[in-house]
Design an enzyme around this catalytic site. Structure first.
Site, short mmCIF file in Angstrom:
data_model
loop_
_atom_site.label_atom_id
_atom_site.label_comp_id
_atom_site.label_asym_id
_atom_site.label_seq_id
_atom_site.Cartn_x
_atom_site.Cartn_y
_atom_site.Cartn_z
N ASP A 33 -27.96 53.03 35.85
CA ASP A 33 -28.80 52.40 36.86
C ASP A 33 -30.08 53.22 36.94
OD1 ASP A 33 -30.09 51.67 39.20
OD2 ASP A 33 -28.25 51.44 40.35
N LYS A 91 -45.63 46.40 40.73
CA LYS A 91 -46.34 46.39 39.44
C LYS A 91 -47.77 46.94 39.60
CE LYS A 91 -42.92 44.52 37.04
NZ LYS A 91 -42.14 45.28 36.06
N TYR A 103 -42.71 42.55 44.57
CA TYR A 103 -42.83 42.64 43.11
C TYR A 103 -44.27 43.00 42.71
CZ TYR A 103 -42.44 41.16 38.18
OH TYR A 103 -42.44 41.11 36.81
P1 NAD Z 1 -34.47 40.17 32.54
O1 NAD Z 1 -33.93 39.87 33.90
O2 NAD Z 1 -33.80 39.57 31.36
O3 NAD Z 1 -34.57 41.73 32.30
C1 NAD Z 1 -34.49 42.72 33.29
C2 NAD Z 1 -33.45 43.72 32.84
O4 NAD Z 1 -33.46 44.83 33.73
C3 NAD Z 1 -32.04 43.11 32.87
O5 NAD Z 1 -31.38 43.43 31.65
C4 NAD Z 1 -31.38 43.83 34.04
O6 NAD Z 1 -29.99 43.99 33.90
C5 NAD Z 1 -32.11 45.16 33.99
N1 NAD Z 1 -31.98 45.90 35.24
C6 NAD Z 1 -32.17 45.44 36.50
N2 NAD Z 1 -31.92 46.42 37.37
C7 NAD Z 1 -31.59 47.51 36.66
C8 NAD Z 1 -31.22 48.85 37.01
N3 NAD Z 1 -31.15 49.22 38.29
N4 NAD Z 1 -30.94 49.71 36.01
C9 NAD Z 1 -31.00 49.34 34.71
N5 NAD Z 1 -31.34 48.09 34.33
C10 NAD Z 1 -31.62 47.20 35.30
O7 NAD Z 1 -35.99 39.72 32.59
P2 NAD Z 1 -37.21 40.11 31.63
O8 NAD Z 1 -38.20 39.03 31.80
O9 NAD Z 1 -36.75 40.45 30.28
O10 NAD Z 1 -37.80 41.39 32.38
C11 NAD Z 1 -38.06 42.62 31.71
C12 NAD Z 1 -39.30 43.26 32.33
O11 NAD Z 1 -40.44 42.46 32.05
C13 NAD Z 1 -39.25 43.44 33.85
O12 NAD Z 1 -39.78 44.70 34.20
C14 NAD Z 1 -40.14 42.33 34.35
O13 NAD Z 1 -40.72 42.62 35.60
C15 NAD Z 1 -41.17 42.27 33.23
N6 NAD Z 1 -41.92 41.01 33.17
C16 NAD Z 1 -41.32 39.85 32.78
C17 NAD Z 1 -42.08 38.70 32.71
C18 NAD Z 1 -41.52 37.37 32.27
O14 NAD Z 1 -42.25 36.38 32.31
N7 NAD Z 1 -40.28 37.27 31.84
C19 NAD Z 1 -43.44 38.73 33.03
C20 NAD Z 1 -44.00 39.92 33.43
C21 NAD Z 1 -43.24 41.06 33.49
#
Ligand code: NAD
Length: 271
Positions: A69, A173, A169
């Site tokens: 975590d 960021k 959020y």
């Molecule tokens: P996702 O939900 O698939 O990935 C997030 C991951 O973080 C998951 O695997 C989750 O289990 C893990 N996670 C959450 N809490 C955690 C913790 N306490 N310890 C360890 N792992 C933890 O979604 P994603 O889109 O792949 O997001 C990845 C990153 O990209 C994030 O930081 C998100 O804010 C960023 N992001 C995503 C988008 C998008 O459009 N998908 C856009 C901008 C930024």
């Protein structure tokens, strides 16, 4: 020839937090195909992390799944210890784990606020600090990279685009942007590069509601000049480049991988 077939990360060791799904999984895969050994951090989905390890191994790469975590100091410390004990050191740290817990501001609970800050900001601090300590302990290994280490902070276009209904959020960021720049300034003379990637709308579980139906996707495309929703591999490719010596003179910068979302598309017709 693609950067993965060039094996631009050959022999380097990478850790990707939140690596069992979405963007993190694509980065882990892309880095492994570029020659890195990749530690895939997951919070709870052991089977997803393990199947990615198997997929990478089947493709000739090397990977390891580690539960942790990122918001818990002892958990982060144990994760870094496992990577270092297994592979001797670490060269690349991708702090990708992130969560959304959305609510109208008036209804946002302290718990929703704290949860998002704990993962999206404190998690970045704990992982970056552990990585910097290891990079400095080891110094530059010139046979692997010009830098002593590379940190990539996964941010969002919402580090500069305000986002109503997602104040926790966007604050996390936005805070991450200054975290990344301040840390980059502090450690550049020690040959550590720190950069951010700010994705636009990428098709992953975190934003399923925004692309799941044709109506939602059409609405989303209004915000994207390039007129397609991003794919996790778009971020994977950018991360490989930012971690490689091809970007060696770049630190303290954010790469917006967003199909033009930050170009204020509404101003194309108006303003
Ligand atoms: P996702 O939900 O698939 O990935 C997030 C991951 O973080 C998951 O695997 C989750 O289990 C893990 N996670 C959450 N809490 C955690 C913790 N306490 N310890 C360890 N792992 C933890 O979604 P994603 O889109 O792949 O997001 C990845 C990153 O990209 C994030 O930081 C998100 O804010 C960023 N992001 C995503 C988008 C998008 O459009 N998908 C856009 C901008 C930024």
């Amino acid at each position: 020839m693609s950067q993965t077939s060039l094996k631009v990360l050959q022999g380097q060791r990478a850790l990707v937090t939140g690596g069992s799904s979405g963007i993190g999984a694509a980065i882990a895969h892309a880095m492994a195909m570029a020659g890195a050994k990749v530690a895939i951090n997951y919070l709870s989905d052991n089977s997803a992390a393990q199947s990615l390890v198997n997929e990478i191994s089947a493709a000739g790469g090397e990977a390891l799944a580690i539960q942790a975590d990122v918001s818990q100091e002892s958990s982060v410390e144990a994760m870094f210890q496992t990577v270092i004990e297994t592979w001797g050191s670490l060269d690349i740290m991708v702090a990708n784990a992130g969560i959304q817990q959305d609510a109208p501001f008036m209804e946002m609970t302290l718990e929703q606020w704290n949860n998002v800050l704990a993962v999206n900001l404190t998690g970045q601090f704990l992982c970056a600090r552990a990585a910097v300590r290891e990079f400095l302990r080891r110094g530059v290994a010139s046979e692997l990279s010009c830098a002593a280490g590379k940190i990539i902070c996964m941010s969002s276009v919402h580090d500069i685009i305000p986002w109503a209904g997602h104040v926790n959020y966007a604050a996390s960021k936005g805070g991450l942007l200054m975290f990344m720049k301040s840390l980059a300034q502090e450690v550049a003379h020690q040959k550590i590069r720190v950069n951010g990637i700010s994705p636009g709308a990428i098709r992953t579980p975190i934003n399923r509601a925004a692309w799941e139906t044709p109506e939602a996707e059409a609405e989303l495309l209004e915000l994207i000049p390039y007129k397609r929703v991003g794919d996790p591999v778009d971020i994977g490719r950018a991360a490989v480049w930012l971690a490689s010596d091809a970007s060696d003179y770049i630190t303290g910068t954010t790469l917006y991988v967003d199909g033009g979302m930050t170009l204020y598309p509404g101003f194309r017709e108006g303003g």
